[in-house]
Design a protein around this motif. Structure first.
Motif, PDB file in Angstrom:
ATOM      1  N   UNK A  35       4.274  -5.130  -8.136  1.00  0.00           N
ATOM      2  CA  UNK A  35       4.630  -5.859  -9.251  1.00  0.00           C
ATOM      3  C   UNK A  35       5.345  -5.183 -10.650  1.00  0.00           C
ATOM      4  N   UNK A  36       4.970  -4.068 -10.805  1.00  0.00           N
ATOM      5  CA  UNK A  36       5.656  -3.528 -12.126  1.00  0.00           C
ATOM      6  C   UNK A  36       6.942  -3.170 -11.709  1.00  0.00           C
ATOM      7  N   UNK A  37       7.228  -2.721 -10.393  1.00  0.00           N
ATOM      8  CA  UNK A  37       8.775  -2.384 -10.193  1.00  0.00           C
ATOM      9  C   UNK A  37       9.557  -3.546  -9.572  1.00  0.00           C
ATOM     10  N   UNK A  38       8.842  -4.819  -9.480  1.00  0.00           N
ATOM     11  CA  UNK A  38       9.440  -5.938  -9.165  1.00  0.00           C
ATOM     12  C   UNK A  38       9.988  -5.947  -7.629  1.00  0.00           C
ATOM     13  N   UNK A  39       8.993  -5.473  -6.798  1.00  0.00           N
ATOM     14  CA  UNK A  39       9.174  -5.448  -5.378  1.00  0.00           C
ATOM     15  C   UNK A  39       8.164  -6.407  -4.628  1.00  0.00           C
ATOM     16  N   UNK A  40       8.747  -7.078  -3.627  1.00  0.00           N
ATOM     17  CA  UNK A  40       7.665  -8.002  -3.062  1.00  0.00           C
ATOM     18  C   UNK A  40       8.086  -8.250  -1.562  1.00  0.00           C
ATOM     19  N   UNK A  41       7.233  -8.569  -0.905  1.00  0.00           N
ATOM     20  CA  UNK A  41       7.370  -8.794   0.374  1.00  0.00           C
ATOM     21  C   UNK A  41       7.139 -10.463   0.785  1.00  0.00           C
ATOM     22  N   UNK A  42       8.008 -10.953   1.507  1.00  0.00           N
ATOM     23  CA  UNK A  42       7.903 -12.114   1.933  1.00  0.00           C
ATOM     24  C   UNK A  42       7.644 -12.330   3.511  1.00  0.00           C
ATOM     25  N   UNK A  65      13.845   0.688  -7.232  1.00  0.00           N
ATOM     26  CA  UNK A  65      13.176  -0.399  -8.232  1.00  0.00           C
ATOM     27  C   UNK A  65      12.557   0.021  -9.417  1.00  0.00           C
ATOM     28  N   UNK A  66      11.906   1.448  -8.994  1.00  0.00           N
ATOM     29  CA  UNK A  66      11.405   2.325 -10.028  1.00  0.00           C
ATOM     30  C   UNK A  66      12.459   2.757 -11.012  1.00  0.00           C
ATOM     31  N   UNK A  67      13.542   3.262 -10.648  1.00  0.00           N
ATOM     32  CA  UNK A  67      14.637   3.682 -11.535  1.00  0.00           C
ATOM     33  C   UNK A  67      15.152   2.640 -12.558  1.00  0.00           C
ATOM     34  N   UNK A  68      15.230   1.187 -11.961  1.00  0.00           N
ATOM     35  CA  UNK A  68      15.555   0.152 -12.523  1.00  0.00           C
ATOM     36  C   UNK A  68      14.406  -0.116 -13.581  1.00  0.00           C
ATOM     37  N   UNK A  69      13.280  -0.161 -13.199  1.00  0.00           N
ATOM     38  CA  UNK A  69      12.145  -0.518 -14.411  1.00  0.00           C
ATOM     39  C   UNK A  69      12.197   0.564 -15.466  1.00  0.00           C
ATOM     40  N   UNK A  70      12.473   1.776 -15.326  1.00  0.00           N
ATOM     41  CA  UNK A  70      12.514   2.751 -16.251  1.00  0.00           C
ATOM     42  C   UNK A  70      13.793   2.543 -17.090  1.00  0.00           C
ATOM     43  N   UNK A  71      14.891   2.271 -16.388  1.00  0.00           N
ATOM     44  CA  UNK A  71      16.123   1.996 -17.522  1.00  0.00           C
ATOM     45  C   UNK A  71      15.810   0.896 -18.265  1.00  0.00           C
ATOM     46  N   UNK A  72      15.158  -0.069 -17.586  1.00  0.00           N
ATOM     47  CA  UNK A  72      14.884  -1.344 -18.366  1.00  0.00           C
ATOM     48  C   UNK A  72      14.056  -1.307 -19.647  1.00  0.00           C
ATOM     49  N   UNK A  73      13.276  -0.428 -19.373  1.00  0.00           N
ATOM     50  CA  UNK A  73      12.228   0.271 -20.446  1.00  0.00           C
ATOM     51  C   UNK A  73      12.774   0.882 -21.559  1.00  0.00           C
ATOM     52  N   UNK A  74      13.757   1.557 -21.143  1.00  0.00           N
ATOM     53  CA  UNK A  74      14.748   2.471 -21.985  1.00  0.00           C
ATOM     54  C   UNK A  74      15.567   1.692 -22.925  1.00  0.00           C
ATOM     55  N   UNK A 114       0.921  -1.205  -0.022  1.00  0.00           N
ATOM     56  CA  UNK A 114       0.051  -0.019  -0.029  1.00  0.00           C
ATOM     57  C   UNK A 114       0.829   1.259  -0.053  1.00  0.00           C
ATOM     58  N   UNK A 115       1.795   1.286   0.811  1.00  0.00           N
ATOM     59  CA  UNK A 115       2.807   2.458   0.866  1.00  0.00           C
ATOM     60  C   UNK A 115       3.365   2.795  -0.512  1.00  0.00           C
ATOM     61  N   UNK A 116       3.777   1.561  -1.372  1.00  0.00           N
ATOM     62  CA  UNK A 116       4.412   1.585  -2.507  1.00  0.00           C
ATOM     63  C   UNK A 116       3.626   2.398  -3.686  1.00  0.00           C
ATOM     64  N   UNK A 117       2.270   1.890  -3.427  1.00  0.00           N
ATOM     65  CA  UNK A 117       1.299   2.357  -4.319  1.00  0.00           C
ATOM     66  C   UNK A 117       1.021   3.877  -3.992  1.00  0.00           C
ATOM     67  N   UNK A 118       0.903   4.234  -2.798  1.00  0.00           N
ATOM     68  CA  UNK A 118       0.678   5.754  -2.669  1.00  0.00           C
ATOM     69  C   UNK A 118       2.099   6.512  -3.044  1.00  0.00           C
ATOM     70  N   UNK A 119       3.154   5.858  -3.389  1.00  0.00           N
ATOM     71  CA  UNK A 119       4.326   6.608  -3.816  1.00  0.00           C
ATOM     72  C   UNK A 119       4.311   6.628  -5.392  1.00  0.00           C
ATOM     73  N   UNK A 120       3.187   6.130  -5.774  1.00  0.00           N
ATOM     74  CA  UNK A 120       3.013   5.994  -7.303  1.00  0.00           C
ATOM     75  C   UNK A 120       3.455   4.917  -8.179  1.00  0.00           C
ATOM     76  N   UNK A 121       3.936   3.831  -7.538  1.00  0.00           N
ATOM     77  CA  UNK A 121       4.388   2.468  -8.116  1.00  0.00           C
ATOM     78  C   UNK A 121       3.248   1.605  -7.914  1.00  0.00           C
ATOM     79  N   UNK A 122       3.421   0.434  -8.552  1.00  0.00           N
ATOM     80  CA  UNK A 122       2.625  -0.619  -8.603  1.00  0.00           C
ATOM     81  C   UNK A 122       3.659  -1.681  -8.225  1.00  0.00           C
TER      82      UNK A 122
END
Length: 222
Positions: free
Chosen positions: A160-167, A213-222, A150-158
């Motif tokens: 799964x899209x930024x490859x962040x999970x909690x075990x 993770x968001x930075x990495x996702x953006x770089x990967x798309x680029x 929920x915190x990640x979503x409030x920061x503007x990311x999904x």
């Protein structure tokens, strides 16, 4: 002395002294009060190391529970841990999550980026593990699984899209010096010490980890 190097590139971890799996399991239970669980192990079959589960296509060879009801076998007793690993010294060391800690799971490159930033900011950090499949596991207080997405979503990311999970509850992580197939062994990027005995709340790490993770996702798309 810190065990990581700063910068955006994934830095090599210095070679660490490897102790027997049994000794590691006992130490985790005795010194950290973590529940420990013996998992599968690697066996040489026709000159090839395979998982003791017998599945030639095993996705985590030598590093997963041996039975469905594994949670009941986990123990926080050093005496019980010694008995379990004495029966099969090759058994991997697994740590159930959702009990004394959760683990935020991110790609290695993003993990090193976030780790360097948090160290510069003097953010309280717990142990951080590095797995052979190029993931990093940040140990945080239990309950992160319910809060971090929920915190990640409030920061503007999904997440799964930024490859962040909690075990969290019902999960587990492999602990050093467990080997995962031919990929190598799990290592500590920040090993457990008396200094990091008190774990941070997942909320404290959610921002830096999501950003990296968001930075990495953006770089990967680029």
């Amino acid at each position: 002395m810190k065990e990581t190097t700063t910068g955006t590139q994934a830095a090599p971890i210095p070679r660490q002294r490897t102790e027997p799996l049994l000794d590691s399991a006992v130490r985790y239970a005795e010194e950290r009060h973590w529940d420990v669980l013996p998992g599968t192990w690697l066996e040489a079959v026709a000159g090839v190391e395979r998982c003791s589960c017998g599945d030639t296509a095993c996705s985590a060879p030598g590093a997963h529970p041996t039975r469905p009801d594994w949670a009941a076998e986990a123990t926080g007793s050093a005496v019980a841990a010694r008995a379990l690993w004495s029966g099969e010294p090759r058994a991997s060391v697994l740590l159930p999550t959702g009990r004394t800690f959760d683990a935020v799971d991110v790609p290695e490159t993003a993990g090193f980026l976030a780790l360097a930033r948090m160290e510069r900011m003097d953010v309280t950090l717990g142990p951080v593990a590095r797995t052979p499949d190029r993931r990093m596991l940040f140990f945080v207080l239990p309950g992160a699984g319910a809060k971090v997405p929920g915190l990640v979503r409030r920061l503007g990311w999904t997440p799964s899209a930024i490859d962040l999970a909690v075990r969290g509850e019902g999960g587990y992580v492999p602990a050093p010096p467990t080997r995962v197939g031919s990929a190598g062994a799990v290592q500590w990027a920040r090993r457990p010490t008396a200094v990091n005995r008190w774990l941070p709340d997942g909320e404290e790490l959610a921002g830096p980890l999501a950003y990296a993770c968001g930075q990495e996702a953006r770089d990967g798309r680029g």
